[in-house]
Design a protein around this motif. Structure first.
Motif, mmCIF file in Angstrom:
data_model
loop_
_atom_site.group_PDB
_atom_site.id
_atom_site.type_symbol
_atom_site.label_atom_id
_atom_site.label_comp_id
_atom_site.label_asym_id
_atom_site.label_seq_id
_atom_site.Cartn_x
_atom_site.Cartn_y
_atom_site.Cartn_z
ATOM 1 N N GLN A 66 0.870 -1.150 -0.113
ATOM 2 C CA GLN A 66 -0.038 0.090 -0.241
ATOM 3 C C GLN A 66 0.839 1.161 0.107
ATOM 4 O O GLN A 66 0.458 2.370 -0.428
ATOM 5 N N LYS A 206 -8.188 -8.479 5.914
ATOM 6 C CA LYS A 206 -8.796 -7.200 5.660
ATOM 7 C C LYS A 206 -9.025 -6.293 6.834
ATOM 8 O O LYS A 206 -8.623 -4.942 6.914
ATOM 9 N N ASP A 210 -7.216 -2.508 6.752
ATOM 10 C CA ASP A 210 -8.114 -1.233 6.902
ATOM 11 C C ASP A 210 -7.323 -0.326 7.831
ATOM 12 O O ASP A 210 -7.193 0.816 7.635
ATOM 13 N N LYS A 211 -6.798 -1.096 9.141
ATOM 14 C CA LYS A 211 -6.275 -0.307 10.090
ATOM 15 C C LYS A 211 -5.030 0.362 9.690
ATOM 16 O O LYS A 211 -4.690 1.487 9.838
ATOM 17 N N ARG A 213 -3.981 1.195 6.669
ATOM 18 C CA ARG A 213 -4.301 2.293 5.700
ATOM 19 C C ARG A 213 -4.638 3.628 6.625
ATOM 20 O O ARG A 213 -4.255 4.499 6.023
ATOM 21 N N LYS A 214 -5.320 3.423 7.573
ATOM 22 C CA LYS A 214 -5.884 4.378 8.424
ATOM 23 C C LYS A 214 -4.739 5.172 8.855
ATOM 24 O O LYS A 214 -4.475 6.360 8.962
#
Length: 223
Positions: A66, A206, A210-211, A213-214
């Motif tokens: 990412q 996932k 998600d964490k 990316r935040k």
């Protein structure tokens, strides 16, 4: 990159990222640091590689993919004694290998310091030979350094994180010289992208992604 204590509450988890206090590692090394900085500027003209083990490589691969500046991430096995191991062999925990990722990056866009910060967010470095339900030495936390500068930075981060009690327990991450790296079987590469609907991807990868990316919003390839 300056060190500061940053607590982030994300999806019920608190990520504590502690970065270098007041001075960068290189700045703290006086003349030696100045020479390292010059060498670093020269190295910025080419790609570099970081190698991390942080539990299941399916998770690690997808998280580091990412980050802007990361060119490629390859899942594989390293740190053991068996040549050309298979996934089945590594899963026995008897080969000495860890599931790891070779991360090729552009140091003009992302630094090794920043990759280390991502490493300490990507997993729990206080869990010995496991990450969650994944148990065994193949899931250990480890940094495989490619040069002395990487080793010094890794040791420094671990020492400061422990001194500041960034985690409830002591960090157990190994810092080990990079050796032979064996690329994992093709079906392990880009595993999340190719198996997004699989139970493990939905239940484990996932939520971590998600964490992650935040936490690193603003540092991602795709915002």
């Amino acid at each position: 990159m300056n060190f500061q204590n940053i607590s982030r509450h994300i999806g019920g988890w608190i990520f504590l990222i502690m970065l270098l206090p007041s001075l960068s590692f290189a700045q703290a090394q006086s003349k030696k640091g100045s020479n390292m900085k010059k060498a670093s500027n020269e190295m910025n003209k080419k790609t570099e590689t970081a190698t991390f083990a942080a539990g299941c490589f399916w998770c690690v691969e997808e998280q580091f993919k990412q980050l802007d500046g990361v060119i490629s991430v390859t899942s594989g096995y390293t740190g053991g004694t068996v040549a050309n191991p298979t996934y089945k062999q590594v899963c026995t925990g008897t080969t000495g290998h860890a599931e790891a990722c070779n991360i090729v990056y552009d140091p003009s866009k992302i630094s090794y310091d920043q990759l280390l910060a991502a490493f300490f967010v990507a997993h729990d470095p206080t869990q010995l030979n496991r990450q969650g339900d994944d148990i065994g030495t193949q899931y250990r936390s480890a940094i495989f350094y490619h040069n002395e500068e990487q080793k010094k930075l890794a040791d420094y981060y671990i020492r400061k994180l422990n001194e500041e009690k960034a985690y409830n327990k002591k960090i157990v991450t190994e810092v080990t010289p990079y050796g032979m790296f064996y690329k994992a079987e093709d079906y392990h590469q880009n595993y999340y992208d190719n198996n997004m609907s699989a139970p493990y991807c939905q239940r484990v990868i996932k939520p971590k992604l998600d964490k992650f990316r935040k936490v690193f919003k603003g540092k991602l390839k795709q915002e």
